[in-house]
Design a protein around this motif. Structure first.
Motif, short mmCIF file in Angstrom:
data_model
loop_
_atom_site.label_atom_id
_atom_site.label_comp_id
_atom_site.label_asym_id
_atom_site.label_seq_id
_atom_site.Cartn_x
_atom_site.Cartn_y
_atom_site.Cartn_z
N VAL A 3 -1.79 -0.02 -9.37
CA VAL A 3 -1.85 1.39 -9.71
C VAL A 3 -2.22 1.53 -11.19
CG1 VAL A 3 -0.60 3.59 -9.77
CG2 VAL A 3 -0.03 1.87 -8.02
N LEU A 21 -5.70 3.83 -7.22
CA LEU A 21 -5.24 2.64 -6.52
C LEU A 21 -6.37 1.60 -6.56
CD1 LEU A 21 -3.33 3.97 -3.37
CD2 LEU A 21 -2.54 3.67 -5.73
N GLN A 49 -4.61 11.92 -12.18
CA GLN A 49 -4.74 11.20 -10.92
C GLN A 49 -4.61 9.71 -11.18
OE1 GLN A 49 -8.22 12.16 -8.68
NE2 GLN A 49 -7.71 10.81 -6.97
N GLU A 85 1.23 3.94 -3.17
CA GLU A 85 1.05 5.39 -2.99
C GLU A 85 2.27 6.15 -3.53
OE1 GLU A 85 0.38 5.52 1.19
OE2 GLU A 85 -1.77 5.05 1.03
N GLU A 100 -7.72 -1.64 -5.32
CA GLU A 100 -7.49 -2.53 -4.18
C GLU A 100 -7.63 -3.99 -4.58
OE1 GLU A 100 -6.38 -1.52 -1.35
OE2 GLU A 100 -6.58 0.63 -1.79
N ALA A 136 2.11 6.03 -7.38
CA ALA A 136 1.08 6.96 -7.86
C ALA A 136 1.56 8.39 -7.77
CB ALA A 136 -0.20 6.77 -7.04
N ALA A 137 2.25 8.73 -6.68
CA ALA A 137 2.74 10.11 -6.52
C ALA A 137 3.77 10.47 -7.58
CB ALA A 137 3.33 10.27 -5.12
N THR A 161 0.84 -1.20 0.00
CA THR A 161 0.00 0.00 0.00
C THR A 161 0.88 1.25 0.00
OG1 THR A 161 -1.83 -1.10 1.13
CG2 THR A 161 -1.74 1.30 1.29
N SER A 162 1.89 1.26 0.84
CA SER A 162 2.82 2.40 0.85
C SER A 162 3.54 2.52 -0.48
CB SER A 162 3.84 2.22 1.99
OG SER A 162 3.20 2.21 3.24
#
Length: 369
Positions: free
Chosen positions: A64, A55, A52, A39, A57, A42-43, A35-36
């Protein structure tokens, strides 16, 4: 939603983004760590390309997905999970030295993701481009396969940013691959007092290992390799259970069918033993025909490129099996995948970023007459 503006390819900027991703450890099957990692991926995408990233799940962790919008035309495909357990970064931190970047996942395949994003950032028109970064490629893509196939069919072209073949070549073909687990049930007894009262699962496993190894046909590219075995509990107990895990690689669908049928037909040699087989060939072969058109285009963009068929599998196996043109190995130049000496060649980063950009740009629809 911020708008994308084309920028030049900067090696320094790519190295910083690579550092960011490597320093968020992402071992397969660790949903919290993934998950980290998702993120962070994605950033990076959003900061370089705008828009944008979603995510998606899953039980394995988030995948992603980013889309520039417009009619889908090219899918950039990769993964952000790595094979290294938490704590590897402390022992082997991200380092840039002597023209190489090192650290867990730099070559397989965080470097390829960074290069692709920066290559795309150099283009004026990204309409129809999508990026899909899965969280479970290293463990079979069970939760991402359906999404990968859906987006591949929608886009019609797939560029896989896995690490390059040895010497920087592209991967134009891949073997199909899978894992089988053969479980053997015997019967325990005292090894000293009444060994004949038991059914020795270890001896049965030995028979099965030899039979399984004999299924390989190296002359046709089929390898069948027992890789892990376990049996027994104590040194004075006839083993009641044993397990054998087998790695299989095939070059054709016919061989995949033969191997799966052979595993299904395994029969015990010892009276009273029972055999259960699980698994199969999860990734179909990626034929070289699937990459022919794209490889020719890549050779025009970067003369001298070599194409190689390799034994390892990737998510490109799934897309090629659908008949979607797929070219693999477009990621980092380097080596040592899954090993402590893993490295990325910094001098090749800009060239590979521009190659991905050139392939994407070449798939732009022709203007209407």
């Amino acid at each position: 939603m911020s708008m994308h503006k084309a920028v030049g390819v900067s090696v320094d900027a790519m190295i910083e983004d690579l550092r960011t991703l490597v320093e968020v450890e992402s071992p397969s099957r660790d949903a919290d760590a993934l998950t980290s990692s998702a993120e962070a991926v994605a950033a990076v995408i959003e900061s370089r390309l705008g828009g944008q990233a979603e995510l998606v799940e899953s039980a394995a962790g988030p995948h992603v997905h980013w889309s520039a919008g417009g009619e889908p035309r090219v899918l950039i495909l990769g993964h952000h999970d790595t094979v290294f357990p938490l704590g590897t970064l402390e022992r082997r931190p991200f380092t840039v030295r002597d023209g190489h970047a090192t650290g867990p996942g730099v070559f397989d395949m965080l470097g390829g993701l960074v290069q692709a994003v920066h290559g795309l950032a150099s283009l004026d028109d990204l309409s129809g481009v999508e990026i899909l970064v899965s969280a479970d490629e290293e463990v079979g893509s069970r939760t991402s396969r359906a999404l990968i196939e859906e987006r591949a069919l929608a886009c019609g072209t797939v560029l896989v940013v896995e690490g390059a073949a040895e010497g920087g070549g592209l991967k134009t073909g891949r073997k199909g691959c899978g894992t089988f687990e053969v479980s053997i049930a015997g019967r325990a007894s005292h090894a000293g007092l009444e060994p004949a009262a038991g059914v020795n699962a270890l001896i049965e496993a030995s028979h099965q290992v030899l039979a399984i190894a004999g299924l390989g046909r190296p002359e046709t590219g089929t390898t069948v390799t027992p890789t892990v075995a376990s049996a027994g509990t104590l040194d004075n107990v006839v083993p009641a259970e044993a397990t054998v895990i087998v790695d299989v690689r095939v070059e054709s669908a016919d061989e995949a069918e033969r191997i799966e049928s052979a595993f299904a037909a395994l029969a015990p040699r010892l009276d009273g033993a029972k055999i259960t087989v699980r698994g199969g060939i999860g990734r179909p072969p990626m034929p070289e025909s699937a990459s022919a058109e794209l490889f020719a285009l890549a050779g025009h963009l970067l003369p001298g490129l070599e194409g190689r068929a390799v034994g390892g599998g990737s998510d490109g196996n799934f897309t090629a099996a659908l008949g979607v043109p797929t070219l693999d190995g477009l990621g980092a130049v380097g080596g040592g995948a899954h090993a402590d000496h893993e490295y990325l060649v910094i001098a090749s980063m800009a060239e590979r970023a521009r190659l991905v950009a050139g392939l994407v740009d070449a798939r732009r629809p022709s203007p209407a007459a």
